[in-house]
Design a protein around this motif. Structure first.
Motif, PDB file in Angstrom:
ATOM      1  N   GLY A 178      40.317  25.238  57.618  1.00 49.32           N
ATOM      2  CA  GLY A 178      41.470  24.358  57.474  1.00 49.32           C
ATOM      3  C   GLY A 178      42.128  24.560  56.125  1.00 49.32           C
ATOM      4  O   GLY A 178      42.131  25.663  55.610  1.00 49.32           O
ATOM      5  N   GLY A 179      42.708  23.556  55.560  1.00 48.48           N
ATOM      6  CA  GLY A 179      43.116  23.670  54.182  1.00 48.48           C
ATOM      7  C   GLY A 179      44.602  23.688  53.929  1.00 48.48           C
ATOM      8  O   GLY A 179      45.022  23.183  52.920  1.00 48.48           O
ATOM      9  N   GLY A 180      45.405  24.266  54.802  1.00 53.25           N
ATOM     10  CA  GLY A 180      46.844  24.282  54.636  1.00 53.25           C
ATOM     11  C   GLY A 180      47.333  24.539  53.225  1.00 53.25           C
ATOM     12  O   GLY A 180      48.146  23.788  52.691  1.00 53.25           O
ATOM     13  N   VAL A 181      46.816  25.587  52.575  1.00 53.61           N
ATOM     14  CA  VAL A 181      47.267  25.913  51.228  1.00 53.61           C
ATOM     15  C   VAL A 181      48.675  26.506  51.312  1.00 53.61           C
ATOM     16  O   VAL A 181      48.944  27.382  52.123  1.00 53.61           O
ATOM     17  N   ALA A 182      49.552  26.005  50.490  1.00 56.71           N
ATOM     18  CA  ALA A 182      50.934  26.484  50.504  1.00 56.71           C
ATOM     19  C   ALA A 182      50.992  27.974  50.183  1.00 56.71           C
ATOM     20  O   ALA A 182      50.201  28.471  49.385  1.00 56.71           O
ATOM     21  N   GLY A 183      51.949  28.666  50.821  1.00 56.86           N
ATOM     22  CA  GLY A 183      52.065  30.105  50.648  1.00 56.86           C
ATOM     23  C   GLY A 183      52.425  30.489  49.222  1.00 56.86           C
ATOM     24  O   GLY A 183      52.636  29.634  48.366  1.00 56.86           O
ATOM     25  N   GLY A 184      52.497  31.772  48.962  1.00 58.46           N
ATOM     26  CA  GLY A 184      52.861  32.241  47.634  1.00 58.46           C
ATOM     27  C   GLY A 184      51.694  32.851  46.923  1.00 58.46           C
ATOM     28  O   GLY A 184      50.904  32.159  46.292  1.00 58.46           O
ATOM     29  N   LEU A 185      51.565  34.162  47.068  1.00 58.65           N
ATOM     30  CA  LEU A 185      50.527  34.899  46.364  1.00 58.65           C
ATOM     31  C   LEU A 185      51.015  35.048  44.927  1.00 58.65           C
ATOM     32  O   LEU A 185      52.027  35.682  44.679  1.00 58.65           O
ATOM     33  N   ARG A 186      50.304  34.412  43.975  1.00 59.75           N
ATOM     34  CA  ARG A 186      50.739  34.461  42.583  1.00 59.75           C
ATOM     35  C   ARG A 186      50.792  35.910  42.099  1.00 59.75           C
ATOM     36  O   ARG A 186      49.917  36.701  42.415  1.00 59.75           O
ATOM     37  N   PRO A 187      51.807  36.253  41.304  1.00 61.14           N
ATOM     38  CA  PRO A 187      51.957  37.635  40.824  1.00 61.14           C
ATOM     39  C   PRO A 187      50.727  38.128  40.048  1.00 61.14           C
ATOM     40  O   PRO A 187      50.333  39.288  40.197  1.00 61.14           O
ATOM     41  N   GLU A 188      50.117  37.248  39.244  1.00 59.96           N
ATOM     42  CA  GLU A 188      48.927  37.669  38.472  1.00 59.96           C
ATOM     43  C   GLU A 188      47.790  38.029  39.404  1.00 59.96           C
ATOM     44  O   GLU A 188      47.064  38.992  39.178  1.00 59.96           O
ATOM     45  N   LEU A 189      47.663  37.226  40.459  1.00 61.31           N
ATOM     46  CA  LEU A 189      46.576  37.483  41.408  1.00 61.31           C
ATOM     47  C   LEU A 189      46.832  38.783  42.162  1.00 61.31           C
ATOM     48  O   LEU A 189      45.931  39.607  42.332  1.00 61.31           O
ATOM     49  N   LYS A 190      48.082  38.968  42.569  1.00 66.50           N
ATOM     50  CA  LYS A 190      48.429  40.195  43.289  1.00 66.50           C
ATOM     51  C   LYS A 190      48.124  41.418  42.421  1.00 66.50           C
ATOM     52  O   LYS A 190      47.545  42.400  42.877  1.00 66.50           O
ATOM     53  N   GLU A 191      48.491  41.311  41.146  1.00 66.15           N
ATOM     54  CA  GLU A 191      48.257  42.420  40.225  1.00 66.15           C
ATOM     55  C   GLU A 191      46.756  42.692  40.045  1.00 66.15           C
ATOM     56  O   GLU A 191      46.312  43.838  40.016  1.00 66.15           O
ATOM     57  N   ALA A 192      45.978  41.606  39.971  1.00 66.09           N
ATOM     58  CA  ALA A 192      44.532  41.759  39.817  1.00 66.09           C
ATOM     59  C   ALA A 192      43.924  42.445  41.043  1.00 66.09           C
ATOM     60  O   ALA A 192      43.064  43.326  40.916  1.00 66.09           O
ATOM     61  N   ILE A 193      44.408  42.068  42.227  1.00 73.55           N
ATOM     62  CA  ILE A 193      43.897  42.697  43.456  1.00 73.55           C
ATOM     63  C   ILE A 193      44.331  44.163  43.501  1.00 73.55           C
ATOM     64  O   ILE A 193      43.524  45.044  43.796  1.00 73.55           O
ATOM     65  N   ASP A 194      45.602  44.416  43.171  1.00 72.27           N
ATOM     66  CA  ASP A 194      46.111  45.794  43.102  1.00 72.27           C
ATOM     67  C   ASP A 194      45.192  46.659  42.253  1.00 72.27           C
ATOM     68  O   ASP A 194      44.791  47.753  42.644  1.00 72.27           O
ATOM     69  N   GLN A 195      44.885  46.134  41.046  1.00 69.23           N
ATOM     70  CA  GLN A 195      44.056  46.906  40.115  1.00 69.23           C
ATOM     71  C   GLN A 195      42.650  47.116  40.657  1.00 69.23           C
ATOM     72  O   GLN A 195      42.071  48.195  40.525  1.00 69.23           O
ATOM     73  N   TYR A 196      42.123  46.068  41.251  1.00 66.09           N
ATOM     74  CA  TYR A 196      40.748  46.170  41.750  1.00 66.09           C
ATOM     75  C   TYR A 196      40.625  47.215  42.857  1.00 66.09           C
ATOM     76  O   TYR A 196      39.721  48.049  42.838  1.00 66.09           O
ATOM     77  N   VAL A 197      41.563  47.169  43.821  1.00 69.75           N
ATOM     78  CA  VAL A 197      41.467  48.132  44.924  1.00 69.75           C
ATOM     79  C   VAL A 197      41.876  49.542  44.476  1.00 69.75           C
ATOM     80  O   VAL A 197      41.515  50.523  45.111  1.00 69.75           O
ATOM     81  N   ALA A 198      42.601  49.618  43.359  1.00 71.01           N
ATOM     82  CA  ALA A 198      42.963  50.939  42.841  1.00 71.01           C
ATOM     83  C   ALA A 198      41.790  51.576  42.097  1.00 71.01           C
ATOM     84  O   ALA A 198      41.659  52.799  42.056  1.00 71.01           O
ATOM     85  N   SER A 199      40.931  50.742  41.513  1.00 66.41           N
ATOM     86  CA  SER A 199      39.839  51.324  40.713  1.00 66.41           C
ATOM     87  C   SER A 199      38.518  51.395  41.484  1.00 66.41           C
ATOM     88  O   SER A 199      37.520  51.885  40.966  1.00 66.41           O
ATOM     89  N   ASN A 200      38.512  50.917  42.709  1.00 71.63           N
ATOM     90  CA  ASN A 200      37.320  51.041  43.547  1.00 71.63           C
ATOM     91  C   ASN A 200      37.738  51.593  44.905  1.00 71.63           C
ATOM     92  O   ASN A 200      38.519  50.972  45.616  1.00 71.63           O
TER      93      ASN A 200
END
Lengths: 81, 114
Positions: B1-23
């Motif tokens: 459940g949870g209904g968290v409002a949309g919007g992937l924060r830019p910092e989080l997106k960047e952190a995920i980008d970096q993580y999947v780029a380095s692994n």
């Protein structure tokens, strides 16, 4: 909001024009969980990820309360009973 | 459940980008590779173990922001989620299918030598 097997079936029938559809409720006490086997001509020429995305997006609303969903999307020609 | 409002924060997106780029091979899952906390996640860990390749796992149960963010990042509603060479491959059913037809091995091996 609980999701029923009938609801999953009717949404998929409406949106994906399946030639064959088997929806099983597989929840073992941890919430709504379904096993979907679906054959549709719309899957022809689509890669496995795209086929799954089509099923997921058909069930966008239901997925908010579905705990687990197993999908086997095939073309009508690939369907085995 | 949870209904968290949309919007992937830019910092989080960047952190995920970096993580999947380095692994090269990353499984976002419930639990860790040593202690999967869901049958689907466990199945995926077993597949990666059989492929005998180096991979990282990220426990999305420990971070609700990441859990919601990953759904949006991948445009995929459930976990586990497999990334190989920055590309979203799929969830558990897809991993099983690609493993059974030999494609997963190819995808991973190609990524590891690139």
């Amino acid at each position: 909001m609980a999701v029923s097997k009938e609801q999953v079936e009717s949404v998929l029938k409406e949106k994906l024009q399946p030639t064959n559809l088997v929806v099983e409720d597989t929840s073992g006490g941890c919430g709504a969980s379904f096993d979907v086997k679906i054959a549709s001509p719309l899957f022809a020429g689509k890669r496995v990820l795209e086929r799954h995305r089509m099923v997921n997006s058909a069930l966008t609303e239901e997925l908010k309360s579905i705990h687990a969903l197993t999908i086997k999307p095939v073309t009508p020609e690939q369907w085995v009973e | 459940g949870g209904g968290v409002a949309g919007g992937l924060r830019p910092e989080l997106k960047e952190a995920i980008d970096q993580y999947v780029a380095s692994n090269k091979v990353v499984l976002f899952m419930k639990g860790s590779k040593l202690f999967p906390q869901c049958g689907f996640s466990n199945t995926c860990v077993q597949i990666l173990n059989v492929l005998n390749v180096p991979y990282e796992t990220v426990n999305i149960l420990e971070d609700e922001d990441l859990r919601q963010g990953m759904k949006e990042y991948s445009k995929w509603p459930t976990f586990p989620q497999l990334y190989v060479d920055k590309e979203f491959i799929g969830g558990c059913d897809i991993m099983i299918e690609l493993y059974q037809n030999g494609e997963l091995q190819e995808i991973v091996e190609k990524a590891l030598v690139s």
